[in-house]
Design an enzyme around this catalytic site. Sequence first.
Site, mmCIF file in Angstrom:
data_model
loop_
_atom_site.group_PDB
_atom_site.id
_atom_site.type_symbol
_atom_site.label_atom_id
_atom_site.label_comp_id
_atom_site.label_asym_id
_atom_site.label_seq_id
_atom_site.Cartn_x
_atom_site.Cartn_y
_atom_site.Cartn_z
ATOM 1 N N GLU A 1 0.935 0.318 1.957
ATOM 2 C CA GLU A 1 2.379 0.127 1.994
ATOM 3 C C GLU A 1 2.756 -1.173 2.193
ATOM 4 O O GLU A 1 3.792 -1.342 2.648
ATOM 5 C CB GLU A 1 3.210 1.343 3.003
ATOM 6 N N ARG B 1 4.276 -11.091 -2.151
ATOM 7 C CA ARG B 1 4.980 -11.010 -3.287
ATOM 8 C C ARG B 1 6.024 -11.891 -3.511
ATOM 9 O O ARG B 1 6.982 -11.809 -2.827
ATOM 10 C CB ARG B 1 5.083 -9.534 -3.397
ATOM 11 N N GLY C 1 12.812 -0.123 -18.767
ATOM 12 C CA GLY C 1 14.123 0.761 -19.056
ATOM 13 C C GLY C 1 14.771 0.351 -20.123
ATOM 14 O O GLY C 1 15.652 0.604 -20.602
ATOM 15 N N ASP D 1 2.076 -1.420 -8.613
ATOM 16 C CA ASP D 1 1.295 -0.462 -8.767
ATOM 17 C C ASP D 1 0.784 -0.380 -10.066
ATOM 18 O O ASP D 1 1.296 -0.309 -10.931
ATOM 19 C CB ASP D 1 2.156 0.798 -8.181
ATOM 20 N N TRP E 1 6.575 -2.919 2.194
ATOM 21 C CA TRP E 1 7.225 -3.012 0.980
ATOM 22 C C TRP E 1 8.173 -1.853 0.773
ATOM 23 O O TRP E 1 8.707 -1.693 -0.229
ATOM 24 C CB TRP E 1 6.308 -3.398 0.092
ATOM 25 N N ASP F 1 1.097 8.723 2.095
ATOM 26 C CA ASP F 1 1.722 9.305 0.972
ATOM 27 C C ASP F 1 2.637 10.456 1.443
ATOM 28 O O ASP F 1 3.843 10.699 0.608
ATOM 29 C CB ASP F 1 0.564 9.923 -0.186
#
Length: 492
Positions: free
Chosen positions: A180, A226, A243, A319, A371, A430
Amino acid sequence: MSEPVGTFCLVLHSHLPWLAHHGRWPVGEEWLNQAWAHSYLPLARVLRRLAEEGRTDLLTLGVTPVLAAQLDDPHTLRGVHDWLGDWQLRAHQAGGELGAHEHRGSAEALSDFETHWRHGGSPVLRGLAEHGAVELLGGPLAHPFQPLLDPRLRSFSLEQGLRDGETRWGSRPQGIWAPECAYAPGMEQGYATAGVQRFLVDGPALHGQTSAARPVGRSDVLAFGRDLEVSYRVWSPRAGYPGSAEYRDFHTHDHGTGLKPSRVTGRHVDPHEKAPYDPELAAGAVARDAADFVAVVRRRLEDLARADGRPGLVVAAYDTELFGHWWHEGPAWLDAVLRLLPGAGVRVSTLRGAVEAGHVGAPVELGSSSWGSGKDWRVWEGEAVRDLVDLNAEVVRTALDAVDLLVKEPGRSPVADQLLREALLAVSSDWAFMVTKDSAVDYARTRARTHAHAVFEIAHAAATGGPAAELAARWRRADGPFPALDARLLPS
């Protein structure tokens, strides 16, 4: 040839929780099989093809120990092979253009799996790393939210996770994608002790100053941030590429075959009104969006060079499962981007390569971060998951107390080993994430409580002279990752 305008590092984080023997559908092994078929197989295929062309330092690939264990497990290897065959049968059932497209995909996946993956994921990953195509990142064993974890178990989980990576891939990972991207002040000292040289944080942890790796505190451990301006060009739910109208719609299914027959069409179009998926239309969108991303990266690097007076660094991190599983065209997009960037004057590298190229800035003091939502810890310790936070504390306390007594006896203790294995699976980050995000909440809570129950049951039997060995062996038949886990190595 002119000097590159700067360096681009693509970092992918491959992770799923331990799913083997814990349900199949809609959550469970189906989740693993879909990600394996649609993300891990095509990503490795893209990287292998680029490597065969002589390309190196393509990207940095994190694979968590708990996922690596599943990619090597005989049970899950059999399961995904069966799933790939079933995918082909469903393609034949669908017929028409959809069936033809899915047949090509399933046939390629089956051939790829049978040629390269039958002995597990480790030979695939090791081959890519030894060729120099990727840098592999490791991590703690079962993806715990480290800032909230007891320091003894945190240290054990990280050290054993790195050892697990060394066993599978032939070399000990020098970097990690911290679960994470979670950080608490002082964790860099634990990283230094474990030999971790670099790790990921989210951009806001560095106040957006992500154009160089930064030594943390007084350590030599480097934090890479990042670059959200670039990363969100893909990731953003509002404006991200997946999208776009031409891409396959993830959420719309054909109920007879389970296949996805539609394209996005529009953000507010009902599923039954979506247009049929058109592979040629999608391929055109891939070319368009790959070119756009390359232009975004170059502009960002040009801005950094003007501001800093020297070539800068952009780290885009995602991811792995986004590419292929969530975004069907993602692997093709990655292939196009990695081919286009060098021609645009951008140096493509791994995190290790970025350090070697000198992209290291001044030391920085980091605050607590992640994050997740709010870039803090609310997802994993908020009110929505207070029951899991309390349960985790009880699980860890029970497991450590029991293990401390068991390891006083001579020899290795399978009972102590399984206690730690179940405790680590119980505190996986998770479960809290899924609850907070309202995603398969019942499954997440059931999984956390199941592993907690295993800890309590085994520990009680060990303390009262009960059948602890039999219970541990029974639980291990379902929860058997990390065979080298040795409770005697738990820090005292």
